[in-house]
Design a protein around this motif. Structure first.
Motif, PDB file in Angstrom:
ATOM      1  N   GLY A  26      11.258  -4.010   6.521  1.00  0.00           N
ATOM      2  CA  GLY A  26      11.451  -2.656   6.037  1.00  0.00           C
ATOM      3  C   GLY A  26      10.191  -1.826   5.940  1.00  0.00           C
ATOM      4  O   GLY A  26      10.127  -0.882   5.142  1.00  0.00           O
ATOM      5  N   ASN A  27       9.201  -2.106   6.770  1.00  0.00           N
ATOM      6  CA  ASN A  27       7.949  -1.346   6.739  1.00  0.00           C
ATOM      7  C   ASN A  27       7.990  -0.212   7.764  1.00  0.00           C
ATOM      8  O   ASN A  27       8.514  -0.379   8.867  1.00  0.00           O
ATOM      9  CB  ASN A  27       6.768  -2.277   7.006  1.00  0.00           C
ATOM     10  CG  ASN A  27       6.693  -3.383   5.981  1.00  0.00           C
ATOM     11  OD1 ASN A  27       6.481  -3.125   4.801  1.00  0.00           O
ATOM     12  ND2 ASN A  27       6.889  -4.627   6.418  1.00  0.00           N
ATOM     13  N   ARG A  28       7.419   0.945   7.394  1.00  0.00           N
ATOM     14  CA  ARG A  28       7.510   2.150   8.225  1.00  0.00           C
ATOM     15  C   ARG A  28       6.114   2.697   8.505  1.00  0.00           C
ATOM     16  O   ARG A  28       5.294   2.842   7.592  1.00  0.00           O
ATOM     17  CB  ARG A  28       8.345   3.213   7.513  1.00  0.00           C
ATOM     18  CG  ARG A  28       9.742   2.756   7.147  1.00  0.00           C
ATOM     19  CD  ARG A  28      10.482   3.843   6.379  1.00  0.00           C
ATOM     20  NE  ARG A  28       9.815   4.183   5.121  1.00  0.00           N
ATOM     21  CZ  ARG A  28      10.205   5.182   4.325  1.00  0.00           C
ATOM     22  NH1 ARG A  28      11.206   5.952   4.684  1.00  0.00           N
ATOM     23  NH2 ARG A  28       9.568   5.431   3.196  1.00  0.00           N
ATOM     24  N   TYR A  29       5.876   3.041   9.751  1.00  0.00           N
ATOM     25  CA  TYR A  29       4.611   3.624  10.195  1.00  0.00           C
ATOM     26  C   TYR A  29       4.941   4.942  10.871  1.00  0.00           C
ATOM     27  O   TYR A  29       5.445   4.957  12.005  1.00  0.00           O
ATOM     28  CB  TYR A  29       3.903   2.669  11.153  1.00  0.00           C
ATOM     29  CG  TYR A  29       3.638   1.295  10.554  1.00  0.00           C
ATOM     30  CD1 TYR A  29       2.434   1.015   9.927  1.00  0.00           C
ATOM     31  CD2 TYR A  29       4.611   0.299  10.597  1.00  0.00           C
ATOM     32  CE1 TYR A  29       2.185  -0.234   9.366  1.00  0.00           C
ATOM     33  CE2 TYR A  29       4.383  -0.953  10.039  1.00  0.00           C
ATOM     34  CZ  TYR A  29       3.164  -1.210   9.426  1.00  0.00           C
ATOM     35  OH  TYR A  29       2.933  -2.447   8.869  1.00  0.00           O
ATOM     36  N   VAL A  30       4.693   6.042  10.189  1.00  0.00           N
ATOM     37  CA  VAL A  30       5.172   7.330  10.694  1.00  0.00           C
ATOM     38  C   VAL A  30       4.090   8.399  10.580  1.00  0.00           C
ATOM     39  O   VAL A  30       3.361   8.494   9.596  1.00  0.00           O
ATOM     40  CB  VAL A  30       6.433   7.779   9.917  1.00  0.00           C
ATOM     41  CG1 VAL A  30       7.603   6.850  10.211  1.00  0.00           C
ATOM     42  CG2 VAL A  30       6.181   7.825   8.409  1.00  0.00           C
ATOM     43  N   GLY A  31       3.952   9.177  11.634  1.00  0.00           N
ATOM     44  CA  GLY A  31       3.085  10.340  11.592  1.00  0.00           C
ATOM     45  C   GLY A  31       1.610  10.035  11.471  1.00  0.00           C
ATOM     46  O   GLY A  31       0.852  10.864  10.961  1.00  0.00           O
ATOM     47  N   ASN A  32       1.157   8.865  11.923  1.00  0.00           N
ATOM     48  CA  ASN A  32      -0.263   8.532  11.889  1.00  0.00           C
ATOM     49  C   ASN A  32      -0.943   9.002  13.170  1.00  0.00           C
ATOM     50  O   ASN A  32      -0.356   8.973  14.250  1.00  0.00           O
ATOM     51  CB  ASN A  32      -0.446   7.027  11.717  1.00  0.00           C
ATOM     52  CG  ASN A  32       0.183   6.512  10.437  1.00  0.00           C
ATOM     53  OD1 ASN A  32      -0.327   6.732   9.352  1.00  0.00           O
ATOM     54  ND2 ASN A  32       1.321   5.828  10.566  1.00  0.00           N
ATOM     55  N   LEU A  33      -2.193   9.425  13.050  1.00  0.00           N
ATOM     56  CA  LEU A  33      -2.967   9.859  14.211  1.00  0.00           C
ATOM     57  C   LEU A  33      -4.011   8.796  14.504  1.00  0.00           C
ATOM     58  O   LEU A  33      -4.850   8.478  13.656  1.00  0.00           O
ATOM     59  CB  LEU A  33      -3.634  11.201  13.934  1.00  0.00           C
ATOM     60  CG  LEU A  33      -4.426  11.826  15.091  1.00  0.00           C
ATOM     61  CD1 LEU A  33      -3.526  12.012  16.311  1.00  0.00           C
ATOM     62  CD2 LEU A  33      -5.023  13.160  14.666  1.00  0.00           C
ATOM     63  N   MET A  34      -3.963   8.244  15.708  1.00  0.00           N
ATOM     64  CA  MET A  34      -4.732   7.057  16.052  1.00  0.00           C
ATOM     65  C   MET A  34      -5.771   7.365  17.119  1.00  0.00           C
ATOM     66  O   MET A  34      -5.507   8.068  18.096  1.00  0.00           O
ATOM     67  CB  MET A  34      -3.792   5.963  16.577  1.00  0.00           C
ATOM     68  CG  MET A  34      -2.537   5.732  15.731  1.00  0.00           C
ATOM     69  SD  MET A  34      -2.882   5.151  14.062  1.00  0.00           S
ATOM     70  CE  MET A  34      -3.480   3.488  14.410  1.00  0.00           C
ATOM     71  N   GLY A  35      -6.991   6.815  16.930  1.00  0.00           N
ATOM     72  CA  GLY A  35      -7.987   6.819  17.990  1.00  0.00           C
ATOM     73  C   GLY A  35      -8.680   8.128  18.235  1.00  0.00           C
ATOM     74  O   GLY A  35      -9.190   8.345  19.342  1.00  0.00           O
TER      75      GLY A  35
END
Length: 487
Positions: free
Chosen positions: A387-396
């Motif tokens: 149930g883990n969520r990774y949303v709207g992150n800006l990478m690199g």
């Protein structure tokens, strides 16, 4: 130019924006991403923390160093100075709601360094002590000990207030509900600079933890906490740690960490059973691993659950503390070159973070079998990571729009149910990941060949590194303990 344009477009189309000082440090005009379709702030609840009492509050006691040059309010309060050691003032508190003002100086607390006698001399300063022993023998482990004293505020005022000494802990606040610490630096202690435990309601405000053998600023088994505008550097384990935060199952937050900078530690932030913590608008850089949650040891509140990481700036976490470390080798293995790490946890949210220049993993998730923390119930063996969520992150990419790639942006061991990745971005468009395709939040992970116990090639690495012991050769098969090549 194309990469900068893409970043600009990503910012423009985001409809919910954050004003984050941590993310905008390099370029105040940059507004970080946030997720638009998922909650990125704790649900409303009965969360409260102690209120700050502005100077000069009453009742009060004043501590000063002889011969210090003072100005302003500190100079005015110097006439009330009746103590030259902080512990003496703590012991003199008679009224609830007292504020202790500590005027500029370096405080070594010589009275606390006296050799213990009687029963206290038999206690091990390196082992956990029962609360009764902490009360009866306050300085076996701690330079300044605050036990069972409620609504106490200690504030450094008028210039640098530095606390240092030859003890395991600089300031211990145990069962000290309503504790407020502001404007001090704690450095050079064997374990923790500041340790708050078994406390309902605490604030660490503008506190700095430097070069401690364990953690800079630590809380455990506590609730209604706030760590704000802090700094932590050069600590052998985590700069900031919240272990066994009150398990609210996401109903409300338990401890909030905001506007802090944690750099040059093994780990910037550590949350072993970091339940319902809200970590936002911080900067984690120059550590081995920027920030982590885990369920790797037996502790109250396992398995870890319902934390939120929002609008943090996480970059350049490639420091190697494992080579040539001698007697100061890290006490646990973490993947050098990692921004954010979830090592066994459930129902966590990572949103709107700016993650770049971490040479191994930008953000990584893997499961922890319950047996690793001594749990023998077969029904619990697979209680992480779901149930883990990774949303709207800006990478690199840096705040100014310059590409600064992570080794891979997202790394997942492919175990667990209801995990998802969506609306994340990078200069390449879609963030690079292992596996190459990740479940979306419209279709989160469910089943699959590795859902039960993870991809065996990846699980082999995490299992090998779990065998790490300080001062011994790297475990065979553990590839984490040295920086990977620059991507």
């Amino acid at each position: 130019m194309a990469r900068r344009l893409l970043v600009a477009v990503v910012f423009i189309v985001t409809t919910v924006w954050f004003a984050s000082p941590a993310l905008a440090a390099d370029n105040p005009s940059v507004t970080p991403l946030s997720a638009t379709a998922w909650a990125v702030a704790p649900v409303p609840g009965t969360y409260h923390v102690p209120a700050y009492r502005a100077p000069a509050a009453a009742p009060r006691l004043v501590v000063c160093e002889r011969g210090a040059r003072l100005t302003g309010l500190a100079r005015e309060l110097a006439g009330e100075c009746a103590y030259h050691q902080i512990q003496q003032a703590v012991d003199a508190v008679r009224a609830r709601g007292t504020t202790i003002y500590v005027l500029p100086g370096i405080y070594h607390e010589p009275a606390s360094l006296a050799a213990p006698k009687g029963h206290c001399a038999k206690l091990d300063d390196g082992a956990p002590l029962a609360y009764a022993d902490q009360v009866a023998c306050p300085h076996v482990q701690s330079l300044i000990s605050i036990t069972g004293l409620n609504d106490l505020q200690i504030e450094g005022l008028g210039g640098p207030v530095i606390i240092e000494g030859k003890k395991q802990v600089g300031i211990l606040a145990q069962r000290a509900d309503g504790f407020y610490l502001r404007g001090v630096t704690v450095r050079g202690f064997g374990e923790d600079g500041v340790s708050v435990s078994e406390t309902d309601g605490f604030v660490l405000d503008q506190v700095t933890g430097l070069a401690n053998g364990g953690h800079g600023l630590a809380s455990s088994t506590s609730d209604h906490g706030l760590i704000t505008d802090c700094a932590a550097s050069g600590n052998n384990d985590a700069g900031i740690s919240t272990a066994s935060a009150a398990d609210q199952k996401g109903g409300r937050l338990s401890v909030e960490i905001r506007r802090c900078r944690s750099y040059g530690n093994l780990i910037g932030y550590s949350g072993t059973a970091g339940d319902s913590v809200y970590v936002h608008d911080n900067q984690f850089n120059g550590n081995s691993t920027g920030a982590m949650l885990d369920s790797s040891v037996q502790a109250i509140g396992m398995p870890q659950n319902h934390a939120m990481f929002v609008a943090n700036r996480v970059f350049g976490n490639n420091a190697d503390f494992y080579r040539g470390c001698g007697a100061t080798c890290p006490r646990r293995a973490v993947p050098v070159g990692t921004g954010l790490l979830l090592a066994g946890g459930d129902e966590n949210t990572y949103a709107s973070n700016l993650v770049y220049d971490n040479w191994r993993y930008g953000i990584a998730q893997y499961w922890i079998p319950a047996s690793r923390r001594g749990e023998t119930d077969p029904a619990k063996q697979r209680d992480t990571s779901h149930g883990n969520r990774y949303v709207g992150n800006l990478m690199g990419v840096t705040p100014s729009g310059t590409a600064a790639p992570n080794g891979v942006d997202f790394w997942w061991d492919e175990q667990g149910d209801r995990n998802c990745w969506q609306s994340n971005a990078s200069p390449a468009g879609v963030p690079r990941s292992d596996p190459a395709t990740l479940p979306t939040c419209d279709h989160p992970s469910a089943g699959g060949p590795y859902a039960q116990q993870g991809n065996p090639f990846k699980t082999a690495i995490t299992t090998a590194c779990a065998a790490y012991r300080p001062g011994r050769a790297d475990p065979p098969g553990c590839s984490w303990l040295s920086p990977p090549p620059h991507p």
